[in-house]
Design a protein around this motif. Structure first.
Motif, PDB file in Angstrom:
ATOM      1  N   GLN A  11       0.855  -1.191   0.000  1.00 10.40           N
ATOM      2  CA  GLN A  11       0.000   0.000   0.000  1.00 10.40           C
ATOM      3  C   GLN A  11       0.890   1.240   0.000  1.00 10.40           C
ATOM      4  OE1 GLN A  11      -3.218  -0.228   2.833  1.00 10.40           O
ATOM      5  NE2 GLN A  11      -3.203   1.975   3.152  1.00 10.40           N
ATOM      6  N   GLU A  12       0.643   2.162  -0.925  1.00 11.60           N
ATOM      7  CA  GLU A  12       1.523   3.327  -1.064  1.00 11.60           C
ATOM      8  C   GLU A  12       1.421   4.311   0.086  1.00 11.60           C
ATOM      9  OE1 GLU A  12       1.746   5.400  -4.737  1.00 11.60           O
ATOM     10  OE2 GLU A  12       1.619   3.555  -5.901  1.00 11.60           O
ATOM     11  N   LYS A  13       0.215   4.577   0.571  1.00  8.88           N
ATOM     12  CA  LYS A  13       0.022   5.572   1.622  1.00  8.88           C
ATOM     13  C   LYS A  13      -0.665   4.930   2.820  1.00  8.88           C
ATOM     14  CE  LYS A  13      -0.461   9.494  -1.500  1.00  8.88           C
ATOM     15  NZ  LYS A  13      -1.309  10.611  -1.908  1.00  8.88           N
ATOM     16  N   LEU A  14      -0.366   5.452   4.000  1.00  8.41           N
ATOM     17  CA  LEU A  14      -1.074   5.009   5.195  1.00  8.41           C
ATOM     18  C   LEU A  14      -2.521   5.469   5.114  1.00  8.41           C
ATOM     19  CD1 LEU A  14       1.448   5.961   8.027  1.00  8.41           C
ATOM     20  CD2 LEU A  14       0.914   3.677   7.202  1.00  8.41           C
ATOM     21  N   THR A  15      -3.413   4.676   5.668  1.00 11.00           N
ATOM     22  CA  THR A  15      -4.812   5.068   5.783  1.00 11.00           C
ATOM     23  C   THR A  15      -4.998   5.673   7.162  1.00 11.00           C
ATOM     24  OG1 THR A  15      -5.485   3.240   4.351  1.00 11.00           O
ATOM     25  CG2 THR A  15      -7.186   4.225   5.757  1.00 11.00           C
ATOM     26  N   LEU A  16      -5.614   6.834   7.232  1.00  7.12           N
ATOM     27  CA  LEU A  16      -5.956   7.447   8.510  1.00  7.12           C
ATOM     28  C   LEU A  16      -7.464   7.331   8.649  1.00  7.12           C
ATOM     29  CD1 LEU A  16      -5.036   9.001  11.005  1.00  7.12           C
ATOM     30  CD2 LEU A  16      -5.382  11.106   9.718  1.00  7.12           C
ATOM     31  N   LYS A  45       9.577  -0.283   5.250  1.00  4.43           N
ATOM     32  CA  LYS A  45       9.915  -1.581   4.660  1.00  4.43           C
ATOM     33  C   LYS A  45       8.827  -2.610   4.951  1.00  4.43           C
ATOM     34  CE  LYS A  45      14.800  -0.832   4.410  1.00  4.43           C
ATOM     35  NZ  LYS A  45      16.136  -1.199   4.727  1.00  4.43           N
ATOM     36  N   ILE A  46       8.246  -2.546   6.145  1.00  9.35           N
ATOM     37  CA  ILE A  46       7.120  -3.434   6.459  1.00  9.35           C
ATOM     38  C   ILE A  46       5.957  -3.115   5.524  1.00  9.35           C
ATOM     39  CG2 ILE A  46       5.371  -3.975   8.198  1.00  9.35           C
ATOM     40  CD1 ILE A  46       7.590  -3.486  10.326  1.00  9.35           C
ATOM     41  N   GLN A  47       5.653  -1.834   5.367  1.00  5.09           N
ATOM     42  CA  GLN A  47       4.543  -1.402   4.516  1.00  5.09           C
ATOM     43  C   GLN A  47       4.728  -1.879   3.081  1.00  5.09           C
ATOM     44  OE1 GLN A  47       3.941   2.822   4.577  1.00  5.09           O
ATOM     45  NE2 GLN A  47       2.504   2.814   2.901  1.00  5.09           N
ATOM     46  N   SER A  48       5.944  -1.789   2.575  1.00  4.20           N
ATOM     47  CA  SER A  48       6.202  -2.179   1.184  1.00  4.20           C
ATOM     48  C   SER A  48       6.154  -3.689   0.988  1.00  4.20           C
ATOM     49  CB  SER A  48       7.570  -1.660   0.743  1.00  4.20           C
ATOM     50  OG  SER A  48       8.607  -2.383   1.399  1.00  4.20           O
ATOM     51  N   GLY A  49       6.289  -4.439   2.090  1.00  4.84           N
ATOM     52  CA  GLY A  49       6.294  -5.898   1.995  1.00  4.84           C
ATOM     53  C   GLY A  49       7.691  -6.484   1.933  1.00  4.84           C
ATOM     54  N   LYS A  50       8.721  -5.645   1.979  1.00  2.80           N
ATOM     55  CA  LYS A  50      10.098  -6.134   1.875  1.00  2.80           C
ATOM     56  C   LYS A  50      10.508  -7.016   3.056  1.00  2.80           C
ATOM     57  CE  LYS A  50      11.705  -2.349  -0.992  1.00  2.80           C
ATOM     58  NZ  LYS A  50      12.505  -1.138  -1.073  1.00  2.80           N
ATOM     59  N   LEU A  51       9.888  -6.819   4.216  1.00  5.80           N
ATOM     60  CA  LEU A  51      10.223  -7.631   5.394  1.00  5.80           C
ATOM     61  C   LEU A  51       9.223  -8.755   5.631  1.00  5.80           C
ATOM     62  CD1 LEU A  51      11.427  -4.890   7.904  1.00  5.80           C
ATOM     63  CD2 LEU A  51      12.785  -6.366   6.434  1.00  5.80           C
ATOM     64  N   ARG A  52       8.307  -8.952   4.707  1.00  2.00           N
ATOM     65  CA  ARG A  52       7.275  -9.973   4.874  1.00  2.00           C
ATOM     66  C   ARG A  52       7.833 -11.378   5.089  1.00  2.00           C
ATOM     67  NH1 ARG A  52       1.931 -10.878   1.129  1.00  2.00           N
ATOM     68  NH2 ARG A  52       0.821 -12.079   2.691  1.00  2.00           N
TER      69      ARG A  52
END
Length: 80
Positions: A11-16, A45-52
Motif C-alpha cells: 500500500q503506497e500511503k497510510l490510511t488514517l 519496509k514493512i509497509q512495502s512488503g520487503k520484510l514480509r
C-alpha cells in the motif's frame, strides 16, 4: 479510535481512519492512549512488503501495535 494503518502490503500511503478500540481480555493487558506517533524506515519496509518473509502481521496493521507489543513485554516483566 483514530489510527494510521495499512490494509495490505505494498500500500503506497497510510490510511488514517477509525478502527474499533482494542478490548482488554486479561488482567495482564493494558490499553495505552497514544497522542503522537511517527513512521521510521523499518515501518516503510514493512509497509512495502520487503520484510514480509521475516515479519508476518495480520491486517489491518496499526503502526502503534509495535509499541503495544513492547508494553505487553514490559507488563510480563513487571509481573515477575
Amino acid at each position: 479510535m483514530k489510527a494510521a494503518y495499512i490494509e495490505h502490503y505494498g500500500q503506497e500511503k497510510l490510511t488514517l481512519g477509525q478502527l474499533p478500540k482494542p478490548k482488554i481480555t486479561s488482567a495482564k493487558q493494558v490499553l495505552v492512549k497514544v497522542l503522537k506517533a511517527s513512521v521510521n524506515p523499518v515501518d516503510l519496509k514493512i509497509q512495502s512488503g520487503k520484510l514480509r518473509p521475516l515479519l508476518h502481521f495480520s491486517m489491518p496493521l496499526i503502526w502503534v501495535m509495535i509499541m503495544w507489543e513492547l508494553l505487553k513485554i514490559l507488563g510480563q516483566m513487571l509481573n515477575q
